[in-house]
Design a protein around this motif. Structure first.
Motif, PDB file in Angstrom:
ATOM      1  N   PHE A 101       5.169  28.457  54.564  1.00  0.00           N
ATOM      2  CA  PHE A 101       3.898  29.135  54.310  1.00  0.00           C
ATOM      3  C   PHE A 101       3.036  28.331  53.337  1.00  0.00           C
ATOM      4  CE2 PHE A 101       1.637  31.957  51.333  1.00  0.00           C
ATOM      5  CZ  PHE A 101       0.691  32.483  52.197  1.00  0.00           C
ATOM      6  N   GLY A 102       3.661  27.837  52.266  1.00  0.00           N
ATOM      7  CA  GLY A 102       2.924  27.031  51.297  1.00  0.00           C
ATOM      8  C   GLY A 102       2.363  25.765  51.925  1.00  0.00           C
ATOM      9  N   GLY A 103       3.154  25.136  52.792  1.00  0.00           N
ATOM     10  CA  GLY A 103       2.694  23.926  53.472  1.00  0.00           C
ATOM     11  C   GLY A 103       1.522  24.193  54.396  1.00  0.00           C
ATOM     12  N   VAL A 104       1.615  25.283  55.143  1.00  0.00           N
ATOM     13  CA  VAL A 104       0.525  25.646  56.059  1.00  0.00           C
ATOM     14  C   VAL A 104      -0.752  25.962  55.279  1.00  0.00           C
ATOM     15  CG1 VAL A 104      -0.260  27.393  57.714  1.00  0.00           C
ATOM     16  CG2 VAL A 104       2.042  26.444  57.907  1.00  0.00           C
ATOM     17  N   MET A 105      -0.598  26.680  54.168  1.00  0.00           N
ATOM     18  CA  MET A 105      -1.757  27.000  53.325  1.00  0.00           C
ATOM     19  C   MET A 105      -2.445  25.728  52.835  1.00  0.00           C
ATOM     20  SD  MET A 105      -2.527  30.250  52.447  1.00  0.00           S
ATOM     21  CE  MET A 105      -2.980  30.190  50.717  1.00  0.00           C
ATOM     22  N   LEU A 106      -1.636  24.765  52.403  1.00  0.00           N
ATOM     23  CA  LEU A 106      -2.180  23.508  51.896  1.00  0.00           C
ATOM     24  C   LEU A 106      -2.918  22.749  52.991  1.00  0.00           C
ATOM     25  CD1 LEU A 106      -2.297  21.701  49.375  1.00  0.00           C
ATOM     26  CD2 LEU A 106      -0.195  20.595  50.170  1.00  0.00           C
ATOM     27  N   SER A 143      -7.064  22.103  53.354  1.00  0.00           N
ATOM     28  CA  SER A 143      -7.536  20.715  53.308  1.00  0.00           C
ATOM     29  C   SER A 143      -8.154  20.234  54.619  1.00  0.00           C
ATOM     30  CB  SER A 143      -6.369  19.786  52.941  1.00  0.00           C
ATOM     31  OG  SER A 143      -5.782  20.167  51.717  1.00  0.00           O
ATOM     32  N   TYR A 144      -7.602  20.708  55.752  1.00  0.00           N
ATOM     33  CA  TYR A 144      -7.988  20.095  57.028  1.00  0.00           C
ATOM     34  C   TYR A 144      -8.493  21.070  58.093  1.00  0.00           C
ATOM     35  CZ  TYR A 144      -5.296  16.280  54.974  1.00  0.00           C
ATOM     36  OH  TYR A 144      -4.825  15.313  54.123  1.00  0.00           O
ATOM     37  N   ALA A 145      -8.434  22.355  57.850  1.00  0.00           N
ATOM     38  CA  ALA A 145      -8.847  23.313  58.889  1.00  0.00           C
ATOM     39  C   ALA A 145     -10.334  23.178  59.197  1.00  0.00           C
ATOM     40  CB  ALA A 145      -8.535  24.737  58.442  1.00  0.00           C
ATOM     41  N   THR A 146     -10.676  23.393  60.450  1.00  0.00           N
ATOM     42  CA  THR A 146     -12.082  23.321  60.852  1.00  0.00           C
ATOM     43  C   THR A 146     -12.844  24.524  60.312  1.00  0.00           C
ATOM     44  OG1 THR A 146     -11.680  24.535  62.912  1.00  0.00           O
ATOM     45  CG2 THR A 146     -11.435  22.125  62.974  1.00  0.00           C
ATOM     46  N   CYS A 156      -6.229  34.426  53.637  1.00  0.00           N
ATOM     47  CA  CYS A 156      -7.510  34.047  54.257  1.00  0.00           C
ATOM     48  C   CYS A 156      -8.603  33.732  53.231  1.00  0.00           C
ATOM     49  CB  CYS A 156      -7.968  35.143  55.215  1.00  0.00           C
ATOM     50  SG  CYS A 156      -6.886  35.340  56.643  1.00  0.00           S
ATOM     51  N   PRO A 157      -8.862  34.614  52.253  1.00  0.00           N
ATOM     52  CA  PRO A 157      -9.906  34.272  51.275  1.00  0.00           C
ATOM     53  C   PRO A 157      -9.542  33.084  50.394  1.00  0.00           C
ATOM     54  CG  PRO A 157      -8.840  36.355  50.696  1.00  0.00           C
ATOM     55  CD  PRO A 157      -8.370  35.987  52.054  1.00  0.00           C
ATOM     56  N   VAL A 158      -8.239  32.872  50.160  1.00  0.00           N
ATOM     57  CA  VAL A 158      -7.812  31.716  49.362  1.00  0.00           C
ATOM     58  C   VAL A 158      -8.105  30.422  50.119  1.00  0.00           C
ATOM     59  CG1 VAL A 158      -5.809  30.529  48.378  1.00  0.00           C
ATOM     60  CG2 VAL A 158      -6.065  32.996  48.076  1.00  0.00           C
ATOM     61  N   VAL A 159      -7.749  30.404  51.402  1.00  0.00           N
ATOM     62  CA  VAL A 159      -8.032  29.226  52.234  1.00  0.00           C
ATOM     63  C   VAL A 159      -9.539  28.996  52.332  1.00  0.00           C
ATOM     64  CG1 VAL A 159      -7.906  28.313  54.591  1.00  0.00           C
ATOM     65  CG2 VAL A 159      -5.897  29.393  53.567  1.00  0.00           C
ATOM     66  N   TYR A 160     -10.279  30.072  52.515  1.00  0.00           N
ATOM     67  CA  TYR A 160     -11.740  29.975  52.625  1.00  0.00           C
ATOM     68  C   TYR A 160     -12.335  29.374  51.351  1.00  0.00           C
ATOM     69  CZ  TYR A 160     -16.556  31.459  53.597  1.00  0.00           C
ATOM     70  OH  TYR A 160     -17.911  31.474  53.832  1.00  0.00           O
ATOM     71  N   ALA A 161     -11.875  29.875  50.203  1.00  0.00           N
ATOM     72  CA  ALA A 161     -12.406  29.393  48.924  1.00  0.00           C
ATOM     73  C   ALA A 161     -12.028  27.936  48.676  1.00  0.00           C
ATOM     74  CB  ALA A 161     -11.889  30.273  47.789  1.00  0.00           C
ATOM     75  N   ALA A 162     -10.775  27.586  48.989  1.00  0.00           N
ATOM     76  CA  ALA A 162     -10.325  26.209  48.776  1.00  0.00           C
ATOM     77  C   ALA A 162     -11.064  25.243  49.701  1.00  0.00           C
ATOM     78  CB  ALA A 162      -8.820  26.120  49.009  1.00  0.00           C
ATOM     79  N   ALA A 163     -11.261  25.659  50.947  1.00  0.00           N
ATOM     80  CA  ALA A 163     -11.940  24.794  51.917  1.00  0.00           C
ATOM     81  C   ALA A 163     -13.402  24.561  51.549  1.00  0.00           C
ATOM     82  CB  ALA A 163     -11.843  25.404  53.313  1.00  0.00           C
ATOM     83  N   LEU A 178       1.791  40.527  57.290  1.00  0.00           N
ATOM     84  CA  LEU A 178       0.369  40.725  57.592  1.00  0.00           C
ATOM     85  C   LEU A 178      -0.454  40.786  56.308  1.00  0.00           C
ATOM     86  CD1 LEU A 178       0.640  43.374  60.460  1.00  0.00           C
ATOM     87  CD2 LEU A 178      -0.442  41.121  60.659  1.00  0.00           C
ATOM     88  N   HIS A 179       0.107  41.450  55.312  1.00  0.00           N
ATOM     89  CA  HIS A 179      -0.564  41.532  54.014  1.00  0.00           C
ATOM     90  C   HIS A 179      -0.693  40.141  53.393  1.00  0.00           C
ATOM     91  CE1 HIS A 179      -1.941  44.039  50.658  1.00  0.00           C
ATOM     92  NE2 HIS A 179      -1.368  43.169  49.863  1.00  0.00           N
ATOM     93  N   LEU A 180       0.354  39.357  53.536  1.00  0.00           N
ATOM     94  CA  LEU A 180       0.344  37.990  53.014  1.00  0.00           C
ATOM     95  C   LEU A 180      -0.731  37.158  53.715  1.00  0.00           C
ATOM     96  CD1 LEU A 180       1.932  36.105  51.049  1.00  0.00           C
ATOM     97  CD2 LEU A 180       3.318  35.435  53.011  1.00  0.00           C
ATOM     98  N   TYR A 181      -0.820  37.315  55.025  1.00  0.00           N
ATOM     99  CA  TYR A 181      -1.857  36.600  55.780  1.00  0.00           C
ATOM    100  C   TYR A 181      -3.251  37.029  55.320  1.00  0.00           C
ATOM    101  CZ  TYR A 181      -5.112  35.617  59.561  1.00  0.00           C
ATOM    102  OH  TYR A 181      -6.216  35.213  60.276  1.00  0.00           O
ATOM    103  N   ALA A 182      -3.430  38.340  55.151  1.00  0.00           N
ATOM    104  CA  ALA A 182      -4.740  38.853  54.740  1.00  0.00           C
ATOM    105  C   ALA A 182      -5.157  38.301  53.381  1.00  0.00           C
ATOM    106  CB  ALA A 182      -4.707  40.381  54.702  1.00  0.00           C
ATOM    107  N   LEU A 183      -4.203  38.164  52.474  1.00  0.00           N
ATOM    108  CA  LEU A 183      -4.514  37.610  51.156  1.00  0.00           C
ATOM    109  C   LEU A 183      -4.731  36.100  51.218  1.00  0.00           C
ATOM    110  CD1 LEU A 183      -1.899  39.597  49.041  1.00  0.00           C
ATOM    111  CD2 LEU A 183      -4.376  39.882  48.962  1.00  0.00           C
TER     112      LEU A 183
END
Length: 241
Positions: free
Chosen positions: A133-138, A142-145, A84-91, A77-82
């Motif tokens: 996890f790394g693949g999902v993050m990538l 790149s592609y999440a709505t 989220c902002p990384v995905v948000y910033a990258a997107a 859960l902690h990993l997921y929480a961290l």
């Protein structure tokens, strides 16, 4: 400490010269200056939490060669929480320096997740989990709505709180805190308290602020558990001697 040395230490780092004059020369509790200093201190707390909070925990696991007592669910859960902002910033194509510290903390937590599984004899599972996890993050970056990214970002605080709650329950069920690091918990408590102060200033008495205030409370509970269970274990050991 010499006043000139104190001035050199504080001015430019924690406060402008005007505030130094108000607080340390005139001894005037100037409200805007106090708020300025508080915000500076809070910023330092948050940075320390972002960069250092997981390092003592990681080192303790490696030093002891054990991840006993650490909840895998909590750290996931902690990993997921961290994440989220990384995905948000990258997107949103934010500059890398704006979220690099999050990536650093994310790597630390991912390593802890791997070590929990490794010391359970599930090294392959841990490796596959991190690769996935790394693949999902990538893919998400790149592609999440936009809607999905927004939901992830909104759920960050809830995930942090859930992570701490799960570890608290695990500690209670185990009757000990295992390899939880006291220093990591102290840094986490300070960082989440800083985030709560910022949230109060920015959002007032909103629901988001309530969540931010709950986070340091749970960190404090974890810290109390570590201290109490450590003292209990010490008392039992003395009686056995």
């Amino acid at each position: 400490m010499d006043t000139s040395t104190l001035k050199d230490l504080l001015v430019g780092r924690l406060m402008p010269e005007k505030c130094y004059e108000e607080l340390f020369v005139r001894f005037n509790l100037h409200a805007p200056c106090l708020k300025f200093v508080l915000n500076k201190v809070v910023g330092i707390w948050i940075i320390l939490d972002a960069f250092l909070a997981q390092i003592p925990q990681l080192l303790k696991i490696l030093w002891r060669g054990s991840a006993e007592g650490l909840s895998l669910t909590s750290f996931l859960l902690h990993l997921y929480a961290l994440s989220c902002p990384v995905v948000y910033a990258a997107a949103h194509n934010f500059p890398f320096f704006a979220w690099a510290e999050r990536l650093f903390t994310l790597a630390q937590t991912a390593t802890i997740v791997f070590l929990i599984l490794h010391y359970r004899g599930e090294t392959l599972k841990g490796s596959l989990l991190l690769l996935g996890f790394g693949g999902v993050m990538l893919l998400l970056g790149s592609y999440a709505t936009a809607a999905l990214i927004e939901v992830m970002d909104t759920s960050t605080v809830a995930a942090f709180i859930s992570s701490k709650a799960v570890q608290i329950v695990t500690n209670h069920q185990n009757g000990h805190t295992g390899q939880l690091s006291t220093l990591s918990l102290l840094l986490s408590c300070a960082g989440s308290l800083g985030a709560a102060i910022v949230s109060v200033q920015e959002n007032g008495g909103s629901f988001t602020t309530l969540f931010h205030m709950l986070s340091p409370c749970l960190s404090f509970v974890l810290l109390v558990q570590v201290l109490c269970y450590t003292r209990t274990a010490g008392s039992v050991a003395k009686k056995m001697d």
